[in-house]
Design a protein around this motif. Sequence first.
Motif, PDB file in Angstrom:
ATOM      1  N   GLY A 168      -9.545  -9.456   4.311  1.00 11.87           N
ATOM      2  CA  GLY A 168      -9.245  -8.349   3.407  1.00 11.87           C
ATOM      3  C   GLY A 168      -9.921  -7.050   3.769  1.00 11.87           C
ATOM      4  O   GLY A 168      -9.763  -6.533   4.883  1.00 11.87           O
ATOM      5  N   PRO A 169     -10.723  -6.474   2.835  1.00 13.93           N
ATOM      6  CA  PRO A 169     -11.332  -5.167   3.076  1.00 13.93           C
ATOM      7  C   PRO A 169     -12.438  -5.181   4.130  1.00 13.93           C
ATOM      8  O   PRO A 169     -12.864  -4.124   4.577  1.00 13.93           O
ATOM      9  CB  PRO A 169     -11.903  -4.788   1.698  1.00 13.93           C
ATOM     10  N   GLU A 215      -9.206 -11.660  -2.272  1.00  7.82           N
ATOM     11  CA  GLU A 215      -9.088 -10.985  -3.566  1.00  7.82           C
ATOM     12  C   GLU A 215     -10.465 -10.719  -4.173  1.00  7.82           C
ATOM     13  O   GLU A 215     -10.707  -9.662  -4.762  1.00  7.82           O
ATOM     14  CB  GLU A 215      -8.236 -11.820  -4.519  1.00  7.82           C
ATOM     15  N   ARG A 254     -11.913  -7.811  -2.418  1.00  6.43           N
ATOM     16  CA  ARG A 254     -11.298  -6.543  -2.852  1.00  6.43           C
ATOM     17  C   ARG A 254     -11.900  -6.086  -4.182  1.00  6.43           C
ATOM     18  O   ARG A 254     -12.121  -4.892  -4.388  1.00  6.43           O
ATOM     19  CB  ARG A 254      -9.785  -6.700  -2.972  1.00  6.43           C
ATOM     20  N   GLU A 255     -12.174  -7.026  -5.073  1.00  6.17           N
ATOM     21  CA  GLU A 255     -12.781  -6.639  -6.349  1.00  6.17           C
ATOM     22  C   GLU A 255     -14.213  -6.141  -6.134  1.00  6.17           C
ATOM     23  O   GLU A 255     -14.650  -5.203  -6.791  1.00  6.17           O
ATOM     24  CB  GLU A 255     -12.759  -7.811  -7.327  1.00  6.17           C
ATOM     25  N   SER A 281     -13.937  -2.617  -4.801  1.00  7.03           N
ATOM     26  CA  SER A 281     -13.551  -1.685  -5.859  1.00  7.03           C
ATOM     27  C   SER A 281     -14.706  -1.423  -6.814  1.00  7.03           C
ATOM     28  O   SER A 281     -14.975  -0.278  -7.189  1.00  7.03           O
ATOM     29  CB  SER A 281     -12.349  -2.252  -6.623  1.00  7.03           C
ATOM     30  N   PRO A 324     -12.482   0.044   2.165  1.00  5.56           N
ATOM     31  CA  PRO A 324     -12.048  -1.096   2.988  1.00  5.56           C
ATOM     32  C   PRO A 324     -11.741  -0.656   4.416  1.00  5.56           C
ATOM     33  O   PRO A 324     -11.453   0.513   4.679  1.00  5.56           O
ATOM     34  CB  PRO A 324     -10.768  -1.566   2.280  1.00  5.56           C
TER      35      PRO A 324
END
Length: 543
Positions: free
Chosen positions: A270-271, A307, A310-311, A314, A320
């Motif tokens: 992900g990021p 996921e 990503r949280e 954020s 990212p």
Amino acid sequence: MVRTDVAAAKLAPTSEGGCAMSATQTQPADTVRNGRGPVRFVDTSLRDGNQSLWGAIGLTTGMVEALGQAIDRAGYHALDFTSSTNLSMGVKFHQENPWERISRMRAVTPDTQLSAITPGMRFMSWEKSPETVMRMALRLMARHGVRRLQVADPMNDADAVERVSRWAKEEGINHVVAALTFTDSPVHTDDSYTENLDRFVADGNIDAVYLKDPGGLLTVERTRSLIPKLRAGAGDTTLELHSHCTTGTASELYVVAAELGVDVLHTGLGPLSNGTAQPSIEQLVKNLDAVGIDYALDLDAVKEAAEILREIASSQGLEPGRPTEFDLSPHQHQVPGGMMSTLKRQLDEIKMVDALPEVIDEVKAVRREIGYPIMVTPFSQFVGSQSLLNVMAVRNGQERYSRIPDEVMHFVLGHYGTPAGAIAPEVAAKVEASSRAAQLSAEPTPVTVDELQAEYAERLGRSMDEEELLLRVVLPSEQVEAMRAAGPAPTWSPGGVDAPVTNPAQFIKAVQDLPGWRHLAVHKNGQRVELQRTSEPPTGAPQ
């Protein structure tokens, strides 16, 4: 998940130098990979991704712990979890105990090898560590749950790699991976890599070998040239590949490497993928699907872990990684991803962001003048520091190399081994003429653990365990004291107390929900305010 498709559409070079699908070149997947079986993966998000993209300070113990169960279910070959840089940044910026971080992650990843990386003879300091300190570091990492060690000597010194590999096995590490650290220079050839490979394959303490490309300098063409030689020389020994997306080519050459029989690819989630980090596992498996190469991974667990990351990104306001455009300029300066993010942060701290292009140009010159060191920790930092000092000197009307850090002097004097290239005469002369050079040339007196215990017990008026002793040997005392005062690291959960605070009422509630808080971030209308406590509040003080 293991793919079982047997048809493979191989990648064929296009006239533009990219890759296109060739439907006429299909064959069974096991033939494409010379019968090596499904590709496996090492996740690099929590160590290299965090360092390359977030300056090694973006993740706390609670955050990595929150990711553990999903990562464990994914079925990774290993988790590239920590390094001396990663651990020391946790102490400095989060006041977190590094041994606690390893232990808590081990508890939530029982089926995944936790991996650490060491740049040869160094632990949490720029100076070369004595055997006593290195053995203690290896022993403590093994004691708290590290099972795999990647040994990446920045000089490609095979003697040093073999020595550290032997110590690692003797101190409790189960699996040792020796690095062939890649760079591009007039003095680094394929023969130098295959010579080291032959030694590592024959060494009983080394279990696998990996081609480590810290600057993202591998090209598809060099991959097609070098990997077959390494694959043939490795025989049945596991061969891994670790590269960075710095130049925009890693995602493509990973597929080529898989075709050529590389067993394990190092990827990010992900990021914490792309940018100057590793290729995205999400996109890589799609590309492997497209060419019919099998892989072993649970994609549902991968999605869950991504996921959560990503949280985290954020909630902490962290950028990212993003796909990188094809860029050949890193072949000139060779600044690795982790160093680039650190260099930008340092320039921002001293209000010299505008000097980045000058510093990058200076990096090219300094690297050439001190014998083409491989731009990997710690040498990349040495070159970066000297380059910054040279730029500052010129801006102040002084000569380049007016100030030379001890670490650069050590390098020029050969304390890290013989450089692959020649030292520029003018640089050698400046070092030799320095009174500091004579002091640095003195060999340190060997010291035992018992002697270190006695020395620090006398300083502090009490005895201590090895965990605390090692941190006091390699870190500033005030950082260790702040870490001890902070206590256990707080847990983290998606949507929990670390979620964004957007108004004063939420801020007050966040403080009340976490009485022993150490770090709070407030986000409002694009503005960000952070509070960080460096020690526990006095008894009875308002929280």
